[in-house]
Write a protein that holds these residues in place. Structure first.
Motif, mmCIF file in Angstrom:
data_model
loop_
_atom_site.group_PDB
_atom_site.id
_atom_site.type_symbol
_atom_site.label_atom_id
_atom_site.label_comp_id
_atom_site.label_asym_id
_atom_site.label_seq_id
_atom_site.Cartn_x
_atom_site.Cartn_y
_atom_site.Cartn_z
ATOM 1 N N ARG A 1 0.912 -1.126 -0.045
ATOM 2 C CA ARG A 1 -0.012 -0.077 -0.086
ATOM 3 C C ARG A 1 0.998 1.265 0.037
ATOM 4 N NH1 ARG A 1 -4.499 -0.605 4.296
ATOM 5 N NH2 ARG A 1 -5.298 -1.622 2.517
ATOM 6 N N LEU A 2 1.885 1.399 0.847
ATOM 7 C CA LEU A 2 2.626 2.361 0.888
ATOM 8 C C LEU A 2 3.301 2.702 -0.331
ATOM 9 C CD1 LEU A 2 4.454 4.792 2.260
ATOM 10 C CD2 LEU A 2 5.823 2.812 3.004
ATOM 11 N N ALA A 3 4.048 1.816 -1.369
ATOM 12 C CA ALA A 3 4.621 2.036 -2.544
ATOM 13 C C ALA A 3 3.602 2.353 -3.441
ATOM 14 C CB ALA A 3 5.219 0.583 -2.936
ATOM 15 N N ALA A 4 2.303 1.664 -3.466
ATOM 16 C CA ALA A 4 1.519 2.046 -4.264
ATOM 17 C C ALA A 4 0.864 3.565 -4.369
ATOM 18 C CB ALA A 4 0.197 1.261 -4.376
ATOM 19 N N LEU A 5 0.659 3.972 -3.290
ATOM 20 C CA LEU A 5 0.300 5.258 -2.745
ATOM 21 C C LEU A 5 1.472 6.418 -3.015
ATOM 22 C CD1 LEU A 5 -1.989 4.922 0.379
ATOM 23 C CD2 LEU A 5 -2.461 5.215 -1.776
ATOM 24 N N PHE A 6 2.733 5.742 -3.065
ATOM 25 C CA PHE A 6 3.733 6.634 -3.373
ATOM 26 C C PHE A 6 3.894 6.835 -4.811
ATOM 27 C CE2 PHE A 6 8.340 8.010 -3.847
ATOM 28 C CZ PHE A 6 8.394 8.724 -2.726
ATOM 29 N N CYS A 7 3.610 5.941 -5.349
ATOM 30 C CA CYS A 7 3.490 5.757 -6.937
ATOM 31 C C CYS A 7 2.184 6.680 -7.276
ATOM 32 C CB CYS A 7 3.312 4.645 -7.537
ATOM 33 S SG CYS A 7 3.392 4.294 -9.426
ATOM 34 N N ALA A 8 1.165 6.528 -6.688
ATOM 35 C CA ALA A 8 0.003 7.379 -7.279
ATOM 36 C C ALA A 8 0.275 8.733 -6.970
ATOM 37 C CB ALA A 8 -1.300 6.858 -6.339
ATOM 38 N N THR A 9 0.759 9.114 -6.000
ATOM 39 C CA THR A 9 1.222 10.606 -5.825
ATOM 40 C C THR A 9 1.962 11.208 -6.867
ATOM 41 O OG1 THR A 9 1.154 10.194 -3.442
ATOM 42 C CG2 THR A 9 2.100 12.332 -4.030
ATOM 43 N N LEU A 10 2.823 10.392 -7.325
ATOM 44 C CA LEU A 10 3.808 10.835 -8.496
ATOM 45 C C LEU A 10 3.149 11.013 -9.674
ATOM 46 C CD1 LEU A 10 7.143 8.706 -7.680
ATOM 47 C CD2 LEU A 10 6.863 11.461 -7.197
ATOM 48 N N VAL A 11 2.180 10.001 -9.998
ATOM 49 C CA VAL A 11 1.386 9.979 -10.983
ATOM 50 C C VAL A 11 0.512 11.177 -11.164
ATOM 51 C CG1 VAL A 11 -0.150 8.723 -12.528
ATOM 52 C CG2 VAL A 11 1.619 7.417 -11.556
ATOM 53 N N LEU A 12 -0.424 11.284 -10.179
ATOM 54 C CA LEU A 12 -1.240 12.563 -9.979
ATOM 55 C C LEU A 12 -0.473 13.811 -10.098
ATOM 56 C CD1 LEU A 12 -3.778 13.770 -9.037
ATOM 57 C CD2 LEU A 12 -3.006 13.727 -6.576
ATOM 58 N N GLY A 13 0.761 14.086 -10.077
ATOM 59 C CA GLY A 13 1.422 15.367 -10.438
ATOM 60 C C GLY A 13 1.743 15.312 -11.520
ATOM 61 N N GLY A 14 2.132 14.063 -12.313
ATOM 62 C CA GLY A 14 2.184 13.996 -13.819
ATOM 63 C C GLY A 14 0.938 14.303 -14.632
ATOM 64 N N LEU A 15 -0.220 13.829 -14.094
ATOM 65 C CA LEU A 15 -1.526 14.092 -14.559
ATOM 66 C C LEU A 15 -1.914 15.586 -14.689
ATOM 67 C CD1 LEU A 15 -4.235 13.067 -15.614
ATOM 68 C CD2 LEU A 15 -5.003 12.724 -13.258
ATOM 69 N N LEU A 16 -1.756 16.267 -13.466
ATOM 70 C CA LEU A 16 -1.754 17.626 -13.306
ATOM 71 C C LEU A 16 -1.177 18.588 -14.322
ATOM 72 C CD1 LEU A 16 -2.461 17.981 -9.499
ATOM 73 C CD2 LEU A 16 -4.164 18.132 -11.203
ATOM 74 N N ALA A 17 0.352 17.974 -14.462
ATOM 75 C CA ALA A 17 1.197 18.670 -15.499
ATOM 76 C C ALA A 17 0.746 18.615 -16.939
ATOM 77 C CB ALA A 17 2.762 18.113 -15.107
ATOM 78 N N PHE A 18 0.098 17.187 -17.004
ATOM 79 C CA PHE A 18 -0.218 16.964 -18.378
ATOM 80 C C PHE A 18 -1.395 17.947 -18.731
ATOM 81 C CE2 PHE A 18 -3.661 14.872 -20.904
ATOM 82 C CZ PHE A 18 -3.032 14.635 -22.160
ATOM 83 N N VAL A 19 -2.302 18.072 -18.073
ATOM 84 C CA VAL A 19 -3.626 18.769 -18.099
ATOM 85 C C VAL A 19 -3.080 20.239 -18.461
ATOM 86 C CG1 VAL A 19 -5.764 19.856 -17.089
ATOM 87 C CG2 VAL A 19 -5.289 17.225 -17.167
ATOM 88 N N GLY A 20 -2.333 20.729 -17.364
ATOM 89 C CA GLY A 20 -1.808 22.241 -17.729
ATOM 90 C C GLY A 20 -1.275 22.286 -18.862
ATOM 91 N N GLN A 21 -0.107 21.525 -19.434
ATOM 92 C CA GLN A 21 0.458 21.828 -20.703
ATOM 93 C C GLN A 21 -0.316 21.411 -21.964
ATOM 94 O OE1 GLN A 21 3.777 22.619 -20.827
ATOM 95 N NE2 GLN A 21 3.720 22.342 -23.142
ATOM 96 N N THR A 22 -1.367 20.650 -21.957
ATOM 97 C CA THR A 22 -2.132 20.323 -22.954
ATOM 98 C C THR A 22 -3.270 21.493 -23.193
ATOM 99 O OG1 THR A 22 -1.619 18.005 -22.648
ATOM 100 C CG2 THR A 22 -3.480 18.643 -24.231
ATOM 101 N N TYR A 23 -3.959 21.889 -22.125
ATOM 102 C CA TYR A 23 -5.080 22.666 -22.475
ATOM 103 C C TYR A 23 -4.857 23.961 -22.003
ATOM 104 C CZ TYR A 23 -7.523 18.227 -22.811
ATOM 105 O OH TYR A 23 -8.145 17.064 -22.976
ATOM 106 N N GLN A 24 -3.487 24.250 -21.517
ATOM 107 C CA GLN A 24 -3.007 25.805 -21.049
ATOM 108 C C GLN A 24 -4.395 26.486 -20.475
ATOM 109 O OE1 GLN A 24 -0.012 27.047 -22.193
ATOM 110 N NE2 GLN A 24 0.602 24.833 -22.898
ATOM 111 N N THR A 25 -4.452 26.049 -19.200
ATOM 112 C CA THR A 25 -5.351 26.896 -18.280
ATOM 113 C C THR A 25 -5.193 28.144 -17.771
ATOM 114 O OG1 THR A 25 -4.206 25.816 -16.326
ATOM 115 C CG2 THR A 25 -6.004 24.578 -17.436
ATOM 116 N N GLY A 26 -3.629 28.588 -17.950
ATOM 117 C CA GLY A 26 -3.211 29.909 -17.683
ATOM 118 C C GLY A 26 -2.846 30.236 -16.205
ATOM 119 N N ALA A 27 -3.002 28.818 -15.474
ATOM 120 C CA ALA A 27 -2.596 28.797 -14.154
ATOM 121 C C ALA A 27 -1.110 29.069 -13.749
ATOM 122 C CB ALA A 27 -3.154 27.635 -13.559
#
Length: 330
Positions: free
Chosen positions: A93-119
């Motif tokens: 569980r610890l390793a899976a949530l650690f990976c999920a935290t990193l992937v969550l950051g990648g998902l947010l970066a992808f959304v910001g880079q793709t759709y250019q929210t201006g944030a």
């Protein structure tokens, strides 16, 4: 055998039971099973770090060859798999949530880079920390809290918008209100691990997440010290901002005092606080010496710096001996 145990035993009567306890402590073997558990947990966390970072790097390296929906589906799928693994497989569980935290950051970066929210960039880290806080708090793991602290600290640094020291000293340290607000943000980050340890539902195993506490305190001390040094070296129109400098000194002094006493007593934090005090003191000495630039000024500054270093090391060695004596005392 640790020489501190010899010193502690020599100060006790041979008839006292504490001597026998000191001897048992000195010759007791380590717990191999506990070491194996720590190594296994550390390897799982390293594997999660490699998987999460590897996914982000692979998507970035093949950005042009992949469609938008493929990238989005891949990252979302990795996030979903990580969360489900944490729910269904408690052992990792610890390793899976650690990976999920990193992937969550990648998902947010992808959304910001793709759709250019201006944030702004700091908003990415703020949202990342807010969303990850859910499973970080429920997991009760010091490793995840450490990762969360690093994410939040990066957001605070990016909110100031000052990574380049040259721009900082050429443009000035900013208004007093902005500097004091920045200090307040570091205060809030520094007290998070302590607050978590007071809530039974969120408390990590062992009661206190010492590594997350040390990292949060180290980041806060670096922020306070950096802002204080900027006031000394850059200042406002050549004048030191006394209120800001006093607040920085008060925060550093309070941190050092809390690390010496009570439930937050920790030698690593004491060393970090001592380093911050030395940096602030030497910045003041450097400003005073710089008023008359010459060989004598550099000599005086060097002597004062060596004196501060020697006194700090001697004091820290005394504190360490005192803490060791408290550990072996009944």
């Amino acid at each position: 055998m640790d020489p501190n145990l010899y010193q502690a035993a020599s100060q006790l009567s041979p008839d006292e039971g504490r001597v026998a306890r000191l001897y048992a402590l000195a010759v007791s073997p380590g717990e191999a099973s506990r070491l194996e558990s720590h190594v296994r947990k550390g390897l799982w966390v390293v594997a999660a770090l490699l998987l999460g970072c590897g996914l982000i790097f692979w998507v970035a390296a093949n950005w042009q060859e992949q469609s938008r929906m493929f990238r989005l589906g891949l990252i979302e799928g990795a996030l979903l798999v990580s969360v489900l693994t944490a729910c269904l497989w408690p052992r990792v569980r610890l390793a899976a949530l650690f990976c999920a935290t990193l992937v969550l950051g990648g998902l947010l970066a992808f959304v910001g880079q793709t759709y250019q929210t201006g944030a702004d960039a700091w908003q990415l880290f703020a949202v990342w920390a807010a969303l990850a806080l859910i499973w970080v708090a429920l997991s009760r793991s010091d490793w995840l809290w450490l990762l969360w602290v690093l994410i939040t600290a990066t957001g605070i640094v990016m909110w100031t918008g000052r990574f380049d020291l040259w721009d900082t000293f050429s443009d000035g340290p900013g208004s007093q209100t902005q500097v004091l607000l920045n200090m307040a943000l570091w205060v809030m980050l520094a007290i998070v691990p302590g607050l978590v340890s007071l809530i039974p539902a969120l408390r990590v195993q062992g009661g206190m997440g010492w590594w997350s506490h040390r990292v949060a305190l180290g980041c806060a001390l670096a922020g306070w010290t950096g802002l204080g040094v900027m006031q000394v070296l850059a200042g406002y129109d050549g004048h030191i901002s006394v209120p800001v400098l006093m607040v920085a000194a008060l925060l550093i002094g309070t941190t050092l005092w809390l690390s010496l006493k009570g439930r937050f007593q920790d030698f690593v934090c004491i060393c970090l606080g001592t380093l911050a005090v030395n940096a602030l003191v030497l910045a003041l000495v450097g400003r005073w010496v710089a008023q008359d630039i010459g060989v004598e000024s550099f000599l005086i500054f060097g002597l004062i710096a060596m004196g501060c270093l020697g006194l700090s090391v001697r004091w820290l060695m005394g504190v360490q001996r005192s803490l060791r004596a408290q550990e072996v005392a009944p």
